[in-house]
Design a protein around this motif. Sequence first.
Motif, PDB file in Angstrom:
ATOM      1  N   VAL A  91       1.600 -40.680   7.895  1.00 28.98           N
ATOM      2  CA  VAL A  91       2.672 -39.685   7.972  1.00 28.98           C
ATOM      3  C   VAL A  91       2.886 -39.016   6.620  1.00 28.98           C
ATOM      4  N   VAL A  92       2.906 -39.811   5.543  1.00 26.04           N
ATOM      5  CA  VAL A  92       3.081 -39.258   4.195  1.00 26.04           C
ATOM      6  C   VAL A  92       1.926 -38.331   3.845  1.00 26.04           C
ATOM      7  N   LEU A  93       0.691 -38.715   4.223  1.00 22.93           N
ATOM      8  CA  LEU A  93      -0.475 -37.876   3.957  1.00 22.93           C
ATOM      9  C   LEU A  93      -0.378 -36.539   4.687  1.00 22.93           C
ATOM     10  N   LEU A  94       0.054 -36.572   5.928  1.00 26.31           N
ATOM     11  CA  LEU A  94       0.209 -35.333   6.697  1.00 26.31           C
ATOM     12  C   LEU A  94       1.282 -34.436   6.091  1.00 26.31           C
ATOM     13  N   LEU A  95       2.376 -35.058   5.615  1.00 24.97           N
ATOM     14  CA  LEU A  95       3.423 -34.260   4.957  1.00 24.97           C
ATOM     15  C   LEU A  95       2.910 -33.641   3.662  1.00 24.97           C
ATOM     16  N   ALA A  96       2.107 -34.410   2.924  1.00 30.28           N
ATOM     17  CA  ALA A  96       1.528 -33.871   1.679  1.00 30.28           C
ATOM     18  C   ALA A  96       0.625 -32.679   1.977  1.00 30.28           C
ATOM     19  N   LEU A  97      -0.192 -32.784   3.012  1.00 33.46           N
ATOM     20  CA  LEU A  97      -1.064 -31.670   3.387  1.00 33.46           C
ATOM     21  C   LEU A  97      -0.244 -30.462   3.825  1.00 33.46           C
ATOM     22  N   LEU A  98       0.874 -30.728   4.500  1.00 27.04           N
ATOM     23  CA  LEU A  98       1.742 -29.629   4.936  1.00 27.04           C
ATOM     24  C   LEU A  98       2.326 -28.879   3.742  1.00 27.04           C
ATOM     25  N   PHE A  99       2.754 -29.626   2.720  1.00 24.41           N
ATOM     26  CA  PHE A  99       3.340 -28.989   1.546  1.00 24.41           C
ATOM     27  C   PHE A  99       2.278 -28.325   0.666  1.00 24.41           C
ATOM     28  N   LEU A 100       1.039 -28.802   0.741  1.00 20.67           N
ATOM     29  CA  LEU A 100      -0.030 -28.208  -0.065  1.00 20.67           C
ATOM     30  C   LEU A 100      -0.665 -26.999   0.613  1.00 20.67           C
ATOM     31  N   ALA A 101      -0.377 -26.794   1.890  1.00 17.02           N
ATOM     32  CA  ALA A 101      -0.979 -25.679   2.627  1.00 17.02           C
ATOM     33  C   ALA A 101      -0.699 -24.322   1.982  1.00 17.02           C
ATOM     34  N   PRO A 102       0.543 -24.032   1.529  1.00 15.14           N
ATOM     35  CA  PRO A 102       0.773 -22.719   0.884  1.00 15.14           C
ATOM     36  C   PRO A 102      -0.097 -22.490  -0.349  1.00 15.14           C
ATOM     37  N   PHE A 103      -0.361 -23.556  -1.116  1.00 17.91           N
ATOM     38  CA  PHE A 103      -1.220 -23.399  -2.291  1.00 17.91           C
ATOM     39  C   PHE A 103      -2.644 -23.029  -1.876  1.00 17.91           C
ATOM     40  N   TYR A 104      -3.104 -23.605  -0.765  1.00 20.88           N
ATOM     41  CA  TYR A 104      -4.440 -23.260  -0.268  1.00 20.88           C
ATOM     42  C   TYR A 104      -4.511 -21.783   0.112  1.00 20.88           C
ATOM     43  N   PHE A 105      -3.522 -21.298   0.848  1.00 24.07           N
ATOM     44  CA  PHE A 105      -3.526 -19.905   1.281  1.00 24.07           C
ATOM     45  C   PHE A 105      -3.489 -18.951   0.085  1.00 24.07           C
ATOM     46  N   VAL A 106      -2.677 -19.270  -0.914  1.00 19.94           N
ATOM     47  CA  VAL A 106      -2.585 -18.401  -2.094  1.00 19.94           C
ATOM     48  C   VAL A 106      -3.908 -18.379  -2.848  1.00 19.94           C
ATOM     49  N   LEU A 107      -4.480 -19.563  -3.091  1.00 14.68           N
ATOM     50  CA  LEU A 107      -5.711 -19.635  -3.877  1.00 14.68           C
ATOM     51  C   LEU A 107      -6.895 -19.036  -3.126  1.00 14.68           C
ATOM     52  N   ALA A 108      -7.035 -19.375  -1.846  1.00 16.40           N
ATOM     53  CA  ALA A 108      -8.178 -18.872  -1.078  1.00 16.40           C
ATOM     54  C   ALA A 108      -8.128 -17.360  -0.910  1.00 16.40           C
ATOM     55  N   ASN A 109      -6.963 -16.834  -0.595  1.00 13.32           N
ATOM     56  CA  ASN A 109      -6.851 -15.398  -0.336  1.00 13.32           C
ATOM     57  C   ASN A 109      -6.866 -14.561  -1.608  1.00 13.32           C
ATOM     58  N   SER A 110      -6.672 -15.204  -2.775  1.00 16.49           N
ATOM     59  CA  SER A 110      -6.703 -14.436  -4.020  1.00 16.49           C
ATOM     60  C   SER A 110      -8.104 -13.953  -4.355  1.00 16.49           C
ATOM     61  N   PHE A 111      -9.138 -14.536  -3.731  1.00 12.54           N
ATOM     62  CA  PHE A 111     -10.518 -14.124  -3.974  1.00 12.54           C
ATOM     63  C   PHE A 111     -11.037 -13.164  -2.910  1.00 12.54           C
ATOM     64  N   LYS A 112     -10.195 -12.779  -1.968  1.00 10.53           N
ATOM     65  CA  LYS A 112     -10.630 -11.907  -0.884  1.00 10.53           C
ATOM     66  C   LYS A 112     -10.205 -10.464  -1.152  1.00 10.53           C
ATOM     67  N   GLY A 113     -11.006  -9.534  -0.607  1.00 11.87           N
ATOM     68  CA  GLY A 113     -10.598  -8.148  -0.606  1.00 11.87           C
ATOM     69  C   GLY A 113      -9.472  -7.936   0.397  1.00 11.87           C
ATOM     70  N   PHE A 114      -8.847  -6.765   0.326  1.00 11.04           N
ATOM     71  CA  PHE A 114      -7.695  -6.518   1.191  1.00 11.04           C
ATOM     72  C   PHE A 114      -8.076  -6.568   2.666  1.00 11.04           C
ATOM     73  N   ALA A 115      -9.224  -6.016   3.039  1.00  8.60           N
ATOM     74  CA  ALA A 115      -9.649  -6.020   4.442  1.00  8.60           C
ATOM     75  C   ALA A 115      -9.955  -7.433   4.919  1.00  8.60           C
ATOM     76  N   GLU A 116     -10.681  -8.205   4.105  1.00  7.52           N
ATOM     77  CA  GLU A 116     -10.995  -9.585   4.483  1.00  7.52           C
ATOM     78  C   GLU A 116      -9.737 -10.437   4.566  1.00  7.52           C
ATOM     79  N   LEU A 117      -8.788 -10.175   3.696  1.00  7.73           N
ATOM     80  CA  LEU A 117      -7.531 -10.931   3.699  1.00  7.73           C
ATOM     81  C   LEU A 117      -6.772 -10.745   5.009  1.00  7.73           C
ATOM     82  N   LEU A 118      -6.760  -9.515   5.511  1.00  8.07           N
ATOM     83  CA  LEU A 118      -6.046  -9.242   6.759  1.00  8.07           C
ATOM     84  C   LEU A 118      -6.784  -9.760   7.975  1.00  8.07           C
ATOM     85  N   SER A 119      -8.115  -9.761   7.950  1.00  8.91           N
ATOM     86  CA  SER A 119      -8.887 -10.162   9.122  1.00  8.91           C
ATOM     87  C   SER A 119      -9.089 -11.663   9.217  1.00  8.91           C
ATOM     88  N   ASP A 120      -9.109 -12.361   8.079  1.00 11.84           N
ATOM     89  CA  ASP A 120      -9.359 -13.810   8.093  1.00 11.84           C
ATOM     90  C   ASP A 120      -8.492 -14.464   7.017  1.00 11.84           C
TER      91      ASP A 120
END
Length: 277
Positions: free
Chosen positions: A16-45
């Motif tokens: 349960v603690v691991l799942l909560l940690a992954l839930l709280f870390l999810a926004p960091f993943y989205f910010v970091l992953a999408n920072s390397f995408k172009g605007f079109a790729e960001l909207l599509s995926d």
Amino acid sequence: MKERTYGMKWFSVEIVVLLLALLFLAPFYFVLANSFKGFAELLSDTSGLPKSLDWSNYERAWEVLNFPRALRNSLLITVFSDLCIIVVSSMAAYRLLRHPTRINRLLFPLFVAAMVVPFQAVMIPLVKVGNWLHILNSIPGIILCYTGLGASFSIFLYHGFMKSIPLEVEEAAVMDGCNPYGIFWRIVFPLLKPMTVTVIVLQSLWMWNDFLLPLLILQKPELQTIQLATNSLFGQYLKQWDLALAALVMGIVPILAFFLALQKHVIQGITAGAVKG
């Protein structure tokens, strides 16, 4: 059987603690992953990994936001506000604790009560007072505001930690002819290192990420902090998410590295201040 039940119980808690940690870390993943995408790729995926590590977003954000200037402003505000808060709060807490006069016994609960007052309740009077004192649109002005707003919490932390310092150490310094300022700065303040680091980290996290107070105080473009500069990418008709996410990553990295480097002292300071005295 008891050992198996005990093991399964704690295994379930860890899952349960691991799942909560992954839930709280999810926004960091989205910010970091999408920072390397172009605007079109960001909207599509949005949730997928970038097809390639494209650093053009970081280069454009660095130039469009004048990131070195915003970084310099954020550093100046954070560093000098921390210095002012440490000096004022540590000396105030020492005076309140070691000289328990009737006024001091009244002041400490007032400082504690001030911690629960939301900033939204004082921001309009603060702007009016700042305008009256001519401290708007200036780095020293916002440093003064941060010092006043952060003093209550810091005094509370220092006050609790100082109770763990033996009074006999100060009495020995008096016998050696040390004056009150010498006792504090030469004897007491070095012993406050764990709590001082804690105050620096906690206050730095707040001031570095703060948006509302700089928005009210700093209205000139050349005084913008990282948060204000990033906000300029969001207009009424255009939202430059590709540049904004890259700017967010660049703004997060310095304070995150600072926190990770000092987190051991933060835990030590809060624990000592909570259980001693």
